[in-house]
Design a protein around this motif. Structure first.
Motif, short mmCIF file in Angstrom:
data_model
loop_
_atom_site.label_atom_id
_atom_site.label_comp_id
_atom_site.label_asym_id
_atom_site.label_seq_id
_atom_site.Cartn_x
_atom_site.Cartn_y
_atom_site.Cartn_z
N SER A 253 0.83 -1.21 0.00
CA SER A 253 0.00 0.00 0.00
C SER A 253 0.86 1.25 0.00
O SER A 253 0.40 2.32 0.40
N ALA B 60 -6.37 -6.16 -2.57
CA ALA B 60 -7.63 -5.50 -2.86
C ALA B 60 -8.29 -6.14 -4.08
O ALA B 60 -9.52 -6.21 -4.17
N ALA B 61 -7.47 -6.66 -4.99
CA ALA B 61 -8.02 -7.28 -6.20
C ALA B 61 -8.85 -8.50 -5.88
O ALA B 61 -9.75 -8.88 -6.63
N ALA C 237 -8.22 -7.57 -12.01
CA ALA C 237 -8.15 -6.18 -11.57
C ALA C 237 -7.28 -5.33 -12.48
O ALA C 237 -7.67 -4.25 -12.89
N LYS D 176 1.18 -6.00 -6.27
CA LYS D 176 0.85 -5.05 -5.21
C LYS D 176 -0.64 -4.77 -5.06
O LYS D 176 -1.08 -4.30 -4.02
N SER D 177 -1.39 -5.03 -6.11
CA SER D 177 -2.82 -4.78 -5.95
C SER D 177 -3.56 -6.07 -5.60
O SER D 177 -4.78 -6.09 -5.52
N TYR E 123 -13.03 -11.05 2.47
CA TYR E 123 -11.87 -11.90 2.69
C TYR E 123 -11.11 -11.47 3.92
O TYR E 123 -11.23 -10.35 4.37
N GLY F 189 -11.07 -8.63 -3.95
CA GLY F 189 -12.44 -8.14 -3.93
C GLY F 189 -13.19 -8.46 -5.22
O GLY F 189 -14.41 -8.51 -5.25
N ARG F 190 -12.46 -8.69 -6.31
CA ARG F 190 -13.11 -9.02 -7.59
C ARG F 190 -13.62 -10.45 -7.65
O ARG F 190 -14.49 -10.76 -8.45
#
Lengths: 522, 466
Positions: free
Chosen positions: A172, A364-365, A300, A360-361, A373, A367-368
């Motif tokens: 982040s 959050a990815a 993502a 690095k993503s 989670y 979430g797709r």
């Protein structure tokens, strides 16, 4: 140590009971709701006088936006949010908290993944997002002096023109704050070679839980005396609030090579990782992602990882060009020998950025591919990687809970992502159970329950699995030395408040360890 | 005031997770008169809201977060406010203030790794705000004036005469130097400062024939502000399209596309403009509708959502959306045939938010510009952060808009370029007033004007001061 910045410096760290700043019989909250409200009102008055008008948030709807950090399933709305702009303002608010026995929690960008900045309903949230000045970049000294709200990546941006950068790079890094990094002793992909935040912070101005401002460490390395700076870095906000950080800058490497390697299985990728390290090579980073994590990242950011990979490794080598060239040949061969089916070397900065973007993503990815989670953060010895990954896969298939794996393979820091749908009855509990079982796996393999995200709220309950009561009591001694009234981020790190007393407010009786004749108060 | 989510427990934080659950359960409404923020007619979607995992990756690209460093003026904070609204929290003035403060630049949509469709969420929220919130009389009057003026070409045209006279009179310098307008009416001052120096209007025919062999027939949107304040852009668009082998159809009766209304929650007005735009281009019988204003193109690509509830238009809107192309998107698809003449110039290309973030068009304009021999393209630092124009945001929020504009202008100046190129009239007005304030003299042009100059072999001086 010269006082070149900040004010109200004392000669050195003063640890003690708060009798200097708080009258012994100060009106302390005794626990009734009315008293608490009065105490918060009193702190609010002080904050209003000390801070600019827009530096206080009291509107309930607005307060709600601060109810969680990056770990969204713990939510508590704070009683008051303050947005100080200076060390003095932080100290004024903390002094008022100390005087009235009101707990406070520090928060940077609110991206932490262990609930370390979870507010207290009966407390003040001190947000450093407006303390974002980079005060000095002293490239020749390899130092930068920054405020706690400065974004991690902005330190690098400021130092790059001079040929330097700030090495710790949490995923982040584009938004997390240096203050938060300091509190959590944050790591990142490149910590394999360069070390954690603790290796890169040389000094800090700390507002103690009594509201004093003390300077720990400084521009010179290795200050004499006890390593109090080392104690504060990674203390998760329980020992005070850092309002300045002196950080180390590292020379940009002459050469960087980023290699994306596809493997059929995590076993192969794990074996390749061990082989590389065993060969005496310390890459800047070795990151692994499994098939599910790759799927999320592709969805993502379209990072175009190798088709059909059961695992990918992102390996980065940096340093002098000849050294990198030499290591690259070995890494390339070792990966091939351990079953890689595709290797791609980033040819330019854009390709390198895309490879890293996928990695690095990844959190959050996810979430797709899943509504909810849990990000785990366990550590195991690197050699146990294949075994633990297989055990996680077994856990996943026996429980029916999907687990994606993204982690720093080089240092055995796992980030299993336990996927669930919070809307489904019992799914959250099942996920939590798997998540806990993964931590047990880490402990039983000689590892740890957190590598870099911190204990915070999330893992406090797991501390007794790793530490004995005596261990935890000893840690409390440190805490009590800084924060005898337990008002600095109480309820975090330790499973139940021990010894200092959980309820904020002044302790009436002597410390239990003192009473038992085991220790003296400072 | 209701406190729908406040968890105030006497016990020290026994189980924050439980506290969370409590906060998400049925919510007591504080006062008997407090009405939940949203009605049932298309409130922001709970499902889209649940995509947000609160990672914070949106924060550094959000203009208001970079300005103020507050959660409630960040995308994830606004999503929290929407969630509160869905759970029954009333639409308070402060809640509306944070929704209003959103520029709608959609940088967060680009930054979000979880694919949160913030664009849909904020637009749904704005419609609800317009329905349920009563603004202050001053704000109401200002908005009424804006929406009575900008979407109407004829009214804008009526303004051109007096504006040109004012600009020619030397009064602007006096007014700006006095600072009087800033003090008396900051929003009016913002408008005064933003108005571009007007060029002569070129009248466009209804059909511009292709040069050489015809490769396509396209329709062209002339827009409101673009057409009246930057007529040269429309003329250049028609010329470039024709040079590339397109018959360009410019329906005379086209009106406003409704972008400002779509982006400000004025649902009925937006629907009306969308229907009439669809009518005009259907009547023109074109397969492609080319748009040169980023804000217009982005909202025209949203017509399917705008008209989803209109049985007579829902299907036609979907078909229409499939035809809409930004001019750079279209030219890149078509491929160039017209020879380019060299332009020895260093340009900074500014991604208009509604082109880059909202339409994902970043490579095409750059590729087209790079085809021009001699042209050097520089990237602007912090490119993802909005210049502060954002439709009418800079008029309604003059001070923060100025801060954002000045930040953008500093970044632009740091590239050392002599010509700034972008694809939206709003950005051009905003950035030009910031550059002027900062004392940086540089040319400003729409992408298409640079292509036009290159194709026609015009000198650089036609693109403004270098």
């Amino acid at each position: 140590m010269s006082g070149t910045h900040g004010t109200e410096k004392t000669a050195g760290p003063v640890l003690g009971t708060s009798t200097d700043t708080v009258p012994p019989e100060a009106t302390s909250a005794t626990g009734t709701p009315g008293d608490k409200a009065d105490a918060i009102a009193a702190v609010t008055r002080v904050a209003r006088a000390a801070l600019p008008a827009n530096g206080l948030i009291t509107d309930p709807t607005e307060l709600r936006t601060y109810e969680c950090d990056g770990l969204a399933h713990y939510r508590v709305t704070p009683a008051l949010v303050v947005l100080p702009e200076t060390t003095e303002q932080v100290a004024a608010v903390v002094r008022a908290c100390a005087e009235h026995g009101v707990p406070f929690v520090a928060r940077g960008s609110g991206t932490g993944l262990s609930g370390g900045a979870l507010p207290r309903a009966d407390g003040i949230l001190v947000v450093t997002s407006r303390m974002r000045a980079i005060r000095e970049v002293r490239a020749a000294d390899q130092r930068a002096v920054v405020e706690p709200g400065v974004i991690n990546l902005d330190v690098t941006r400021a130092a790059t023109p001079e040929g330097y950068y700030y090495a710790p790079d949490p995923s982040s890094q584009q938004i997390c704050s240096v203050g938060g990094n300091l509190a959590e002793n944050s790591g990142g992909a490149h910590c394999l070679k360069y070390g954690f935040t603790s290796n890169h912070v040389l000094g800090t101005d700390l507002v103690t839980p009594q509201g004093d401002v003390v300077q720990l460490g400084g521009l010179a390395p290795d200050a004499p005396g006890y390593d109090l700076l080392g104690t504060v870095v990674g203390s998760e906000g329980t020992l005070g609030i850092a309002t300045t950080a002196i950080v180390r800058l590292v020379r940009l490497p002459e050469e960087v090579r980023t290699l994306l390697v596809g493997f059929r299985s995590t076993d192969d990728a794990g074996a390749a990782t061990s082989a590389i390290i065993s060969a005496g090579i310390v890459p800047a980073a070795i990151e692994m992602m499994d098939a599910l994590a790759i799927e999320a990242a592709e969805a993502a950011v379209h990072c175009n990882y190798p088709d059909g990979a059961g695992a990918v490794l992102v390996i980065e080598l940096d340093g002098a060009a000849v050294e990198v060239e030499h290591e690259y040949e070995q890494v390339e061969r070792l990966c091939r020998e351990h079953g890689s089916f595709e290797q791609r070397l980033a040819i330019d900065a854009a390709e390198r950025a895309l490879i890293w973007k996928g990695r690095k993503s990844a959190f959050a990815a996810v979430g797709r591919i899943s509504p909810d989670y849990i990000v785990q953060d366990g550590v195991i010895p690197r050699t146990a990687l294949p075994e633990v990954l297989r055990a996680i896969a077994d856990l996943s298939s026996s429980s029916g809970v999907r687990v994606a794996n993204v982690f720093h393979a080089g240092d055995g820091n796992l980030h299993p992502l336990v996927l669930f749908d919070g809307e489904k009855e019992g799914a959250g509990e099942a996920a939590e159970e798997v998540s806990g079982a993964i931590l047990d796996l880490c402990i039983s393999h000689g590892g740890s329950i957190t590598g870099e995200h911190g204990v915070g709220t999330d893992k406090a309950a797991y501390m007794p699995r790793m530490f004995t009561d005596e261990d935890l009591d000893t840690m409390q001694l440190v805490r009590c030395a800084f924060d005898p009234d337990n008002i600095s981020n109480p309820g975090k790190v330790f499973p139940t408040p021990r010894l200092c007393g959980e309820v904020p407010g002044k302790r009436k009786k002597p410390h239990p360890l003192v009473e038992a004749g085991l220790a003296d108060a400072f | 005031m209701a406190q729908p989510t406040r968890v105030q427990s006497d016990e020290p934080q026994s189980d924050p997770r439980k506290a969370g659950a409590q906060a998400h359960g049925p919510v007591p409404i504080g006062s008997p008169t407090a009405r939940p923020a949203f009605d049932d007619e298309h409130p922001p979607s709970a499902e889209l809201i649940s995509d947000c995992v609160h990672c914070g990756f949106c924060l550094p690209t959000c203009p208001t977060y970079t300005l103020w460093g507050e959660e409630m003026d960040s995308p994830r904070g606004r999503i929290d406010l929407m969630k509160a609204g869905l759970q029954g929290a009333p639409m308070t003035d402060s809640m509306v203030q944070h929704f209003d403060a959103c520029l709608g630049c959609m940088a967060c949509v680009t930054a979000c790794p979880s694919g949160v469709q913030y664009d849909k969420l904020i637009e749904a929220t704005r419609v609800q705000v317009e329905r349920h919130h009563t603004r202050s009389p001053g704000d109401r009057a200002m908005r009424a004036a804006i929406f009575a003026l900008f979407p109407y070409k004829r009214r804008l045209r009526a303004l051109r005469g007096p504006l040109r006279a004012y600009q020619a009179s030397g009064l602007p310098k006096v007014v700006r130097r006095s600072g009087l307008l800033d003090r008396l009416a900051p929003k009016l001052a913002a408008m005064e400062g933003l108005a571009p120096v007007l060029e002569k209007r070129e009248k466009l025919p209804e059909r511009v024939p292709a040069v050489g062999q015809r490769r396509a027939v396209v329709g062209m949107l002339t827009g409101c502000v673009q057409g009246e304040f930057f007529p040269g852009v429309n003329a250049a668009t028609a010329r470039v399209l024709a040079a590339e082998g397109c018959d360009v159809v410019i329906p005379r009766r086209q009106g406003c596309c409704g972008a400002l209304s779509v982006h400000n929650g004025r649902q009925e007005e937006a629907e009306r403009f969308a229907r009439s735009t669809i009518d005009s281009f259907e009547a023109a019988g074109v397969d492609t509708v080319v748009v040169n204003a980023a804000g217009c193109g982005s909202s025209m690509k949203e017509y399917a959502e705008v008209l989803a509830d209109d049985p007579a238009y829902a299907e036609r809107a979907r078909a229409f959306v499939a035809k809409v192309r930004d001019v750079s998107e279209y030219l890149a698809e078509l491929g160039s045939v017209a020879p380019r003449h060299p332009l020895e110039v260093t340009i900074a290309y500014h991604d208009a938010c509604h082109l880059g973030h909202a339409q994902g068009i970043r490579q095409q304009p750059r590729a087209l510009l790079r085809e021009i021999p001699g042209l050097q393209l520089k990237e602007i630092p912090e490119a993802e952060i909005c210049c502060g124009s954002a439709g009418i945001w800079n008029v309604l929020n003059p001070e923060p808009a100025r801060e954002l504009g000045d930040r953008k202008a500093r970044n632009i100046a740091s590239t050392g370029a002599t010509l700034l190129v972008t694809a939206n009239p709003g950005c051009l007005m905003q950035v030009s007033s910031s550059l002027e304030r900062q004392g940086t003299r540089m040319g400003l042009a729409h992408t298409i004007e640079v292509l036009d100059a290159s194709i026609r072999g015009l000198p650089l001086s036609t693109l403004g001061p270098q």
